[in-house]
Design an enzyme around this catalytic site. Sequence first.
Site, PDB file in Angstrom:
ATOM      1  N   HIS A 112      -6.763 -10.303   2.260  1.00 29.05           N
ATOM      2  CA  HIS A 112      -7.349 -11.443   2.979  1.00 29.05           C
ATOM      3  C   HIS A 112      -8.824 -11.166   3.283  1.00 29.05           C
ATOM      4  O   HIS A 112      -9.167 -10.688   4.371  1.00 29.05           O
ATOM      5  CB  HIS A 112      -6.578 -11.701   4.277  1.00 29.05           C
TER       6      HIS A 112
ATOM      7  N   ASP B 221      -7.950 -15.498  18.459  1.00 27.61           N
ATOM      8  CA  ASP B 221      -9.189 -15.303  19.210  1.00 27.61           C
ATOM      9  C   ASP B 221      -9.862 -13.977  18.878  1.00 27.61           C
ATOM     10  O   ASP B 221     -11.089 -13.849  18.998  1.00 27.61           O
ATOM     11  CB  ASP B 221      -8.926 -15.379  20.718  1.00 27.61           C
TER      12      ASP B 221
ATOM     13  N   GLY C 122      -1.893 -17.199  -2.990  1.00 28.18           N
ATOM     14  CA  GLY C 122      -2.639 -17.890  -4.034  1.00 28.18           C
ATOM     15  C   GLY C 122      -2.788 -17.059  -5.286  1.00 28.18           C
ATOM     16  O   GLY C 122      -2.722 -17.578  -6.410  1.00 28.18           O
TER      17      GLY C 122
ATOM     18  N   LYS D 184     -15.246 -36.705  36.227  1.00 28.34           N
ATOM     19  CA  LYS D 184     -14.426 -36.468  37.416  1.00 28.34           C
ATOM     20  C   LYS D 184     -14.309 -34.971  37.722  1.00 28.34           C
ATOM     21  O   LYS D 184     -13.989 -34.161  36.848  1.00 28.34           O
ATOM     22  CB  LYS D 184     -13.030 -37.075  37.222  1.00 28.34           C
TER      23      LYS D 184
ATOM     24  N   CYS E 241      -3.936 -13.928  -1.518  1.00 31.13           N
ATOM     25  CA  CYS E 241      -2.578 -13.485  -1.196  1.00 31.13           C
ATOM     26  C   CYS E 241      -1.549 -14.294  -1.991  1.00 31.13           C
ATOM     27  O   CYS E 241      -1.380 -14.086  -3.182  1.00 31.13           O
ATOM     28  CB  CYS E 241      -2.357 -13.571   0.319  1.00 31.13           C
TER      29      CYS E 241
ATOM     30  N   GLY F 180     -11.203 -23.492  24.830  1.00 31.02           N
ATOM     31  CA  GLY F 180     -12.144 -22.608  24.151  1.00 31.02           C
ATOM     32  C   GLY F 180     -12.477 -21.349  24.917  1.00 31.02           C
ATOM     33  O   GLY F 180     -13.625 -20.883  24.882  1.00 31.02           O
TER      34      GLY F 180
ATOM     35  N   LYS G 254     -12.252 -33.781  40.247  1.00 31.95           N
ATOM     36  CA  LYS G 254     -10.993 -33.460  40.918  1.00 31.95           C
ATOM     37  C   LYS G 254     -10.109 -32.499  40.117  1.00 31.95           C
ATOM     38  O   LYS G 254      -9.515 -31.575  40.707  1.00 31.95           O
ATOM     39  CB  LYS G 254     -10.233 -34.743  41.243  1.00 31.95           C
TER      40      LYS G 254
ATOM     41  N   ILE H 142       3.828 -20.514  34.703  1.00 29.10           N
ATOM     42  CA  ILE H 142       4.638 -19.461  35.315  1.00 29.10           C
ATOM     43  C   ILE H 142       4.517 -18.148  34.534  1.00 29.10           C
ATOM     44  O   ILE H 142       4.564 -17.056  35.110  1.00 29.10           O
ATOM     45  CB  ILE H 142       6.112 -19.919  35.441  1.00 29.10           C
TER      46      ILE H 142
ATOM     47  N   SER I   6      -6.475 -25.073  25.291  1.00 25.78           N
ATOM     48  CA  SER I   6      -7.375 -25.267  24.141  1.00 25.78           C
ATOM     49  C   SER I   6      -8.783 -25.679  24.546  1.00 25.78           C
ATOM     50  O   SER I   6      -9.445 -26.449  23.845  1.00 25.78           O
ATOM     51  CB  SER I   6      -6.786 -26.301  23.160  1.00 25.78           C
TER      52      SER I   6
ATOM     53  N   GLU J  66     -11.124 -13.128   4.092  1.00 23.32           N
ATOM     54  CA  GLU J  66     -11.662 -13.950   5.185  1.00 23.32           C
ATOM     55  C   GLU J  66     -11.656 -13.215   6.520  1.00 23.32           C
ATOM     56  O   GLU J  66     -12.440 -13.534   7.426  1.00 23.32           O
ATOM     57  CB  GLU J  66     -10.878 -15.265   5.306  1.00 23.32           C
TER      58      GLU J  66
END
EC number: 6.3.4.2
Length: 542
Positions: free
Chosen positions: A514, A71, A382, A186, A380, A16, A188, A147, A14, A516
Amino acid sequence: MARYVFITGGVVSSLGKGIAAAALAALLQARGYRVRIRKLDPYLNVDPGTMSPYQHGEVFVTDDGSETDLDLGHYERFTGRSANRHDNITTGRIYRNIIERERRGDYLGATVQVIPHVTDEIKNFITTGNEESDFVLCEIGGTVGDIEAMPFLEAIRQLHNELPRQSVVYMHLTLMPYISSAGELKTKPTQHSVKELQSVGIAPDILLVRADRPIPESERCKLSLFCNVRPSAVIQALDVSTIYDVPIAYHKEGLDSEILSAFGIDSAPEPKMDRWEDIAYRIHHPEGEVTIAIVGKYTGLKDAYKSLIEAVAHGGLANKVKVNIEWIEAEIFEKEDPALFLQKVHGILVPGAFGVRGSEGKIRAIQFARNHKIPFLGICFGMQLACIEAVRNLAGIENASSSEFCETKDSVVGLMTEWLKGDVFEKRTASGNLGGTMRLGAFIAQLKKDSHISKIYGTTSICERHRHRYEVNIHYKDILERFGFVFSGMSPDGVLPEAIEYNNHPWFIGVQYHPELKSRPFDPHPLFSSFIAATVEQSRLF
């Protein structure tokens, strides 16, 4: 021939990577280049369509009906380029493709292995269909060291040797944590992350380092030395107040110049950043504020509503106002009076969802919006609940419900068994698989002439993206219209309701699709622009 930027992440998840990829794409676009972005997800699900919103966040639906990673929404919003099913792949889909080929005998008796068969499938996905792109940005999901990500890292390692020289750049996104007790950032964790990446044969060309405060030059030099990158290739990625500041911030830090330098491109045109600067100015200098309530059932994870949040913000940009969101868990209204939460908001939005949990709370919120003439947008689920609320409380059919919730003779909302997609009928049954069986992707809707929604769009024919399994029962159309509702949007065959509105209200609209998913900061969706404009008018009544 396309050049490739592979974006990996380390230290923590997370960080970004999706925003970083989208911002870099926007910067390259601003210089006049053609850019494509792809996302490779290491999980074994074929797609995120059946994953819990709490596990995965939003499922972003493309025009061609692919259920993809959220994404891809960032990619579309930052670049304006519509994604498709070829821009996202998962380990599950890769393995399914390989197993299908093995069953057909395509491998001619060979032992099917991760190397070369899985890695070849990954490489084919990355390199196919890029003829019209100058740059292809590939985000590798997960974190270096997982992995599940190993076949993807091996595939992009191989591509470095298979593609022409200076055709591949590796960008690694890491975190420099600040230890308050020591008063230091830091290095490291980043060093160990790069070491992990180098252990699989990948040497990053650029380090994009997240931090909550400026990184001292001495620490950048330290990272350069121990991570084997040029000092100029250690780019700080400081926290910003809005994601739309990121392209400008990365440009100021020289990310796009460093990428081009890594490819040996020295004569690139300067980027045209005017529109990004305009967006940033409007975000940071609003002329007012409004507050809307989003009554949802996944409010514990805001990523479940990522595109919705951005579309609301775009509506604010169109009206030069800041939009504050009050997040309300729908189940609260099954015990509490909605007035305690909603009487001071300027608009109410009920987004999409699945399942009975929280549905009664959402219905009470819709009733409050309708009775108190507060601007309302139902998306939808809603829209479906708005119809149920009206049939119950206006038409007096108390048992009105959805077949998704219970068996009732008054099913205002029911399972779609068939619908027209282009010239082909698609059919579903209640006992069928859940994955990939919804009405997915872009469909045309016809809007009623002179309706409120047709005036908002400025046209009577629209194309919007869908993701639903249930639909409002057309047999309740006459009942609802007797009480002031208008079925203002329908599928071209006149069978599936696409939009409703309530005439006895200043702004009350529900849509089955939708909106949006198609909103952009530079091209806000008209429904959200109009909805926020209505909330601005509502705020003047307080």
